[in-house]
Design an enzyme around this catalytic site. Structure first.
Site, PDB file in Angstrom:
ATOM      1  N   ASP A 103       0.785  -1.250   0.000  1.00  0.00           N
ATOM      2  CA  ASP A 103       0.000   0.000   0.000  1.00  0.00           C
ATOM      3  C   ASP A 103       0.815   1.298   0.000  1.00  0.00           C
ATOM      4  O   ASP A 103       0.441   2.276   0.685  1.00  0.00           O
ATOM      5  CB  ASP A 103      -0.959   0.023   1.199  1.00  0.00           C
ATOM      6  CG  ASP A 103      -1.962  -1.108   1.173  1.00  0.00           C
ATOM      7  OD1 ASP A 103      -1.930  -1.928   0.241  1.00  0.00           O
ATOM      8  OD2 ASP A 103      -2.783  -1.188   2.114  1.00  0.00           O
ATOM      9  N   LYS A 114      -6.630  -4.935  -3.093  1.00  0.00           N
ATOM     10  CA  LYS A 114      -7.289  -5.556  -1.927  1.00  0.00           C
ATOM     11  C   LYS A 114      -8.325  -4.603  -1.343  1.00  0.00           C
ATOM     12  O   LYS A 114      -8.052  -3.414  -1.159  1.00  0.00           O
ATOM     13  CB  LYS A 114      -6.229  -5.928  -0.870  1.00  0.00           C
ATOM     14  CG  LYS A 114      -5.414  -4.766  -0.321  1.00  0.00           C
ATOM     15  CD  LYS A 114      -4.287  -5.311   0.544  1.00  0.00           C
ATOM     16  CE  LYS A 114      -3.554  -4.246   1.316  1.00  0.00           C
ATOM     17  NZ  LYS A 114      -4.322  -3.459   2.253  1.00  0.00           N
ATOM     18  N   CYS A 134      -2.265  -2.298   7.813  1.00  0.00           N
ATOM     19  CA  CYS A 134      -2.217  -3.244   6.692  1.00  0.00           C
ATOM     20  C   CYS A 134      -0.993  -4.154   6.724  1.00  0.00           C
ATOM     21  O   CYS A 134      -1.069  -5.306   6.281  1.00  0.00           O
ATOM     22  CB  CYS A 134      -2.319  -2.477   5.372  1.00  0.00           C
ATOM     23  SG  CYS A 134      -3.977  -1.761   5.171  1.00  0.00           S
ATOM     24  N   THR A 139       0.286   0.907   6.539  1.00  0.00           N
ATOM     25  CA  THR A 139       0.905   1.365   7.766  1.00  0.00           C
ATOM     26  C   THR A 139       1.205   0.153   8.640  1.00  0.00           C
ATOM     27  O   THR A 139       0.512  -0.869   8.555  1.00  0.00           O
ATOM     28  CB  THR A 139      -0.010   2.359   8.534  1.00  0.00           C
ATOM     29  OG1 THR A 139      -1.215   1.683   8.925  1.00  0.00           O
ATOM     30  CG2 THR A 139      -0.361   3.571   7.713  1.00  0.00           C
ATOM     31  N   GLU A 154      -4.647  -0.781  -1.422  1.00  0.00           N
ATOM     32  CA  GLU A 154      -5.959  -0.851  -0.775  1.00  0.00           C
ATOM     33  C   GLU A 154      -6.928   0.027  -1.558  1.00  0.00           C
ATOM     34  O   GLU A 154      -6.612   1.190  -1.845  1.00  0.00           O
ATOM     35  CB  GLU A 154      -5.878  -0.355   0.681  1.00  0.00           C
ATOM     36  CG  GLU A 154      -7.244  -0.417   1.366  1.00  0.00           C
ATOM     37  CD  GLU A 154      -7.215  -0.014   2.833  1.00  0.00           C
ATOM     38  OE1 GLU A 154      -6.120   0.158   3.398  1.00  0.00           O
ATOM     39  OE2 GLU A 154      -8.317   0.137   3.404  1.00  0.00           O
TER      40      GLU A 154
HETATM   41  C1  C5J Z   1      -3.199   0.805   5.411  1.00  0.00           C
HETATM   42  C2  C5J Z   1      -4.997   2.068   6.425  1.00  0.00           C
HETATM   43  N1  C5J Z   1      -2.645   0.553   4.244  1.00  0.00           N
HETATM   44  N2  C5J Z   1      -4.251   2.499   7.437  1.00  0.00           N
HETATM   45  N3  C5J Z   1      -4.451   1.355   5.406  1.00  0.00           N
HETATM   46  O1  C5J Z   1      -2.597   0.599   6.442  1.00  0.00           O
HETATM   47  O2  C5J Z   1      -6.187   2.313   6.381  1.00  0.00           O
END
Ligand code: C5J
Length: 228
Positions: A24, A129, A162, A158, A72
């Site tokens: 992501d 995803k 994720c 993060t 994402e």
């Molecule tokens: C990810 C989020 N990629 N924090 N998404 O961690 O919503």
């Protein structure tokens, strides 16, 4: 086998059966002016991961390792957006709404795209995803099994969301995960610290933790077993 200096102990890997998984690294999370920043987050915490991840990405490509990117996001018709995810946070501008870089977390929009620095190249699968974990509602598991991959080198953002969800999903499916700490990031420094600690606690309950320098050192000395 090649070994990376890691916690809680060295991570043994074979480049031919390992994949680099970059989670992501999308404009909406990482870039100034994106959705993450619009929510009041300091994206500099995430941007620190870009340069080390780029070094790891370049080395993995040179070594012929499989590289997989994830994003994402949701279909433009939002048919795959669970109602709870849409409503969570009571945001004025949330998923699917107009955002600073197009519709927020919608596939095909600028903010949904991977940052230029880490852009996928032809041949590198990109997994779209709808959830936090990269295995939920995707064909990632099939892709890895078809290529006989058993170990994942994990970077991305993060850390506590994720990255963690994906590492937990991978661990339960039998993959060994090595998380490169400096190639991950959280908007919250305390979550970064504890998120990393949790992975390697209790003898590596979810996996191993190392950093880009140690991984690059191990990859440079790796026996030439990577796929062509
Ligand atoms: C990810 C989020 N990629 N924090 N998404 O961690 O919503």
């Amino acid at each position: 086998m090649n070994a990376v200096r890691a916690d809680p102990y060295e991570f043994e890997f074979d480049p031919a059966t390992s994949a680099l998984l970059i989670i992501d690294m999308q404009r909406d999370f990482v870039d100034p002016g994106g959705f993450g920043e619009a929510l009041g987050n300091d994206v500099s915490h995430l941007r620190k991961a870009i340069a080390p991840t780029k070094r790891v990405l370049d080395a993995a490509r040179r070594a012929g390792m499989l590289v997989i990117h994830t994003r994402e996001g949701h279909r433009p018709d939002l048919a795959d957006l669970p109602r709870n995810k849409k409503l969570r946070g009571r945001l004025k501008s949330g998923i699917g709404d107009a955002g600073p870089m197009g519709r927020i977390l919608v596939r095909g929009e600028r903010g949904h795209g991977i940052i230029d620095e880490l852009a996928p190249i032809p041949g590198e699968p990109v997994v779209d995803k709808p959830g936090k974990g990269a295995f939920h509602a995707t064909d990632l598991d099939a892709m890895l099994k078809n290529r006989v991959i058993s170990q994942l080198i994990v970077c991305g953002v993060t850390t506590e969301v994720c990255v963690h969800t994906t590492v937990r999903e991978a661990n339960d499916r039998g993959y060994d995960c090595l998380v490169l700490e400096d190639c991950t990031g959280s908007y919250f420094p305390e979550f970064q610290a504890v998120g990393i600690k949790m992975i390697k606690a209790q003898g590596g309950i979810f996996g191993w933790v190392s950093d880009s320098a140690r991984f690059l050192e191990a990859l440079a000395g790796a026996k030439g077993t990577a796929r062509a």
